[in-house]
Motif scaffolding. Structure first.
Motif, PDB file in Angstrom:
ATOM      1  N   UNK A 106       7.296   4.722  12.640  1.00 30.68           N
ATOM      2  CA  UNK A 106       5.750   5.300  11.969  1.00 30.68           C
ATOM      3  C   UNK A 106       6.508   5.281  10.938  1.00 30.68           C
ATOM      4  N   UNK A 107       7.658   6.492  10.684  1.00 34.88           N
ATOM      5  CA  UNK A 107       7.916   6.628   9.463  1.00 34.88           C
ATOM      6  C   UNK A 107       7.976   4.704   8.141  1.00 34.88           C
ATOM      7  N   UNK A 108       9.068   4.160   8.629  1.00 35.00           N
ATOM      8  CA  UNK A 108       8.915   3.158   7.990  1.00 35.00           C
ATOM      9  C   UNK A 108       6.979   2.372   7.410  1.00 35.00           C
ATOM     10  N   UNK A 109       6.618   2.769   8.426  1.00 32.00           N
ATOM     11  CA  UNK A 109       5.001   2.239   8.075  1.00 32.00           C
ATOM     12  C   UNK A 109       4.053   2.866   6.683  1.00 32.00           C
ATOM     13  N   UNK A 110       4.172   3.948   7.266  1.00 31.39           N
ATOM     14  CA  UNK A 110       4.441   5.120   6.192  1.00 31.39           C
ATOM     15  C   UNK A 110       4.789   4.551   4.966  1.00 31.39           C
ATOM     16  N   UNK A 111       5.983   3.960   4.440  1.00 29.92           N
ATOM     17  CA  UNK A 111       6.808   3.955   3.279  1.00 29.92           C
ATOM     18  C   UNK A 111       6.066   2.275   2.750  1.00 29.92           C
ATOM     19  N   UNK A 112       5.092   1.535   3.745  1.00 21.93           N
ATOM     20  CA  UNK A 112       5.068   0.559   3.076  1.00 21.93           C
ATOM     21  C   UNK A 112       3.148   0.852   2.937  1.00 21.93           C
ATOM     22  N   UNK A 113       2.839   1.351   3.035  1.00 18.44           N
ATOM     23  CA  UNK A 113       1.278   1.733   2.863  1.00 18.44           C
ATOM     24  C   UNK A 113       1.417   2.489   1.504  1.00 18.44           C
ATOM     25  N   UNK A 114       2.637   3.534   1.008  1.00 19.82           N
ATOM     26  CA  UNK A 114       2.453   4.294  -0.082  1.00 19.82           C
ATOM     27  C   UNK A 114       3.108   3.156  -0.695  1.00 19.82           C
ATOM     28  N   UNK A 115       3.446   1.960  -0.966  1.00 21.22           N
ATOM     29  CA  UNK A 115       4.221   1.551  -2.255  1.00 21.22           C
ATOM     30  C   UNK A 115       2.551   0.298  -2.120  1.00 21.22           C
ATOM     31  N   UNK A 116       2.377  -0.057  -1.238  1.00 23.99           N
ATOM     32  CA  UNK A 116       1.015  -1.026  -1.078  1.00 23.99           C
ATOM     33  C   UNK A 116       0.172  -0.269  -1.822  1.00 23.99           C
ATOM     34  N   UNK A 117       0.022   0.619  -2.174  1.00 24.69           N
ATOM     35  CA  UNK A 117      -0.930   1.796  -2.814  1.00 24.69           C
ATOM     36  C   UNK A 117      -0.877   1.841  -4.301  1.00 24.69           C
ATOM     37  N   UNK A 118       0.121   1.473  -4.788  1.00 27.14           N
ATOM     38  CA  UNK A 118       0.920   1.310  -5.774  1.00 27.14           C
ATOM     39  C   UNK A 118       0.476  -0.112  -6.794  1.00 27.14           C
ATOM     40  N   UNK A 195      -9.735  10.345 -10.929  1.00 26.07           N
ATOM     41  CA  UNK A 195      -8.723   9.308  -9.971  1.00 26.07           C
ATOM     42  C   UNK A 195      -9.496   8.303  -9.103  1.00 26.07           C
ATOM     43  N   UNK A 196      -9.043   7.894  -8.772  1.00 26.70           N
ATOM     44  CA  UNK A 196      -9.325   6.269  -7.679  1.00 26.70           C
ATOM     45  C   UNK A 196      -8.666   6.619  -6.420  1.00 26.70           C
ATOM     46  N   UNK A 197      -9.009   5.603  -5.947  1.00 23.70           N
ATOM     47  CA  UNK A 197      -8.720   5.614  -4.261  1.00 23.70           C
ATOM     48  C   UNK A 197      -6.763   5.451  -4.085  1.00 23.70           C
ATOM     49  N   UNK A 198      -6.256   4.959  -5.281  1.00 20.68           N
ATOM     50  CA  UNK A 198      -4.692   4.697  -5.783  1.00 20.68           C
ATOM     51  C   UNK A 198      -3.901   5.595  -5.131  1.00 20.68           C
TER      52      UNK A 198
END
Length: 227
Positions: A106-118, A195-198
């Motif tokens: 779950x922590x790894x998935x959150x990190x991936x999502x945070x990076x994709x948000x950028x 702010x946008x959705x990012x």
């Protein structure tokens, strides 16, 4: 002649004593295997890879952790051998899910999502309204979140494979930094911009990373009662 026999017997007695001293540990080792031998310090439970093994199942010799090791009639059994030993299939209890491993994923998935948000836009106008909108040449909250997300992803992968308490703390700190920077980017965008959705996705990813790391920390094994 009797004197020679006594001397010969006195000469052989130390060897007999030595052989007895050498054979004794082997006997103790055999008994330990019957009762459930101690596992090596670096062994992991076959059902819970995140936990250190404390013993070996007396029936199948598999390494088991504190939760899986069940004392039965002077022996140590794993959850899969418990029913066969007691002769009652209803007693068999499947191994508990390894919540620590689930939390690390779950922590790894959150990190991936945070990076994709950028990758998405972080503002509706201005420099952040483009692809990779978090990466701007000036120091902004979006840039702080982007740098933190980039550093958190390899840390999350290392944490998933090692499952250490220090790694969990690092994930909590990194995820909190991403979520906080993203929230500040939403609350305080650049002048005359919105702010946008990012940043919303970034805040969600950072929060998920923190939640997974916290779940890993609180997933402590609990011993079972003997039979």
């Amino acid at each position: 002649m009797k004197a020679e026999e006594r001397a010969h017997g006195a000469t052989e007695s130390p060897e007999d004593a030595g052989s007895t001293a050498v054979e004794a540990p082997a006997d103790r080792s055999d008994r330990s295997r019957t009762d459930g031998s101690q596992a090596a310090a670096n062994e992991r439970c076959v059902h819970h890879p995140s936990r250190t093994a404390v013993a070996r199942c007396s029936a199948c010799d598999e390494s088991v952790c504190l939760t899986c090791a069940v004392p039965v009639r002077g022996r140590v059994l794993g959850p899969e051998c418990l029913a066969a030993e007691l002769g009652d299939p209803a007693i068999s209890t499947p191994p508990e899910p390894d919540r620590a491993v689930v939390g690390s994923w779950v922590a790894f998935a959150g990190a991936v999502l945070a990076l994709l948000a950028t990758v998405g836009p972080w503002t509706r106008t201005g420099a952040g309204d483009r692809l990779l909108g978090a990466w701007v040449p000036s120091v902004r909250w979006s840039m702080v979140a982007a740098v933190a997300a980039t550093a958190l992803l390899p840390a999350a992968w290392w944490f998933r494979t090692h499952l250490t308490r220090a790694g969990a703390i690092l994930m909590i700190v990194g995820g909190t930094a991403i979520a906080l920077a993203s929230a500040l980017a939403i609350a305080f965008p650049p002048t005359f911009q919105a702010a946008s959705w990012g940043p919303w996705v970034g805040a969600t990813g950072g929060s998920i990373a923190v939640a997974g790391a916290v779940a890993n920390v609180i997933a402590e094994p609990r011993p079972r009662q003997g039979v």
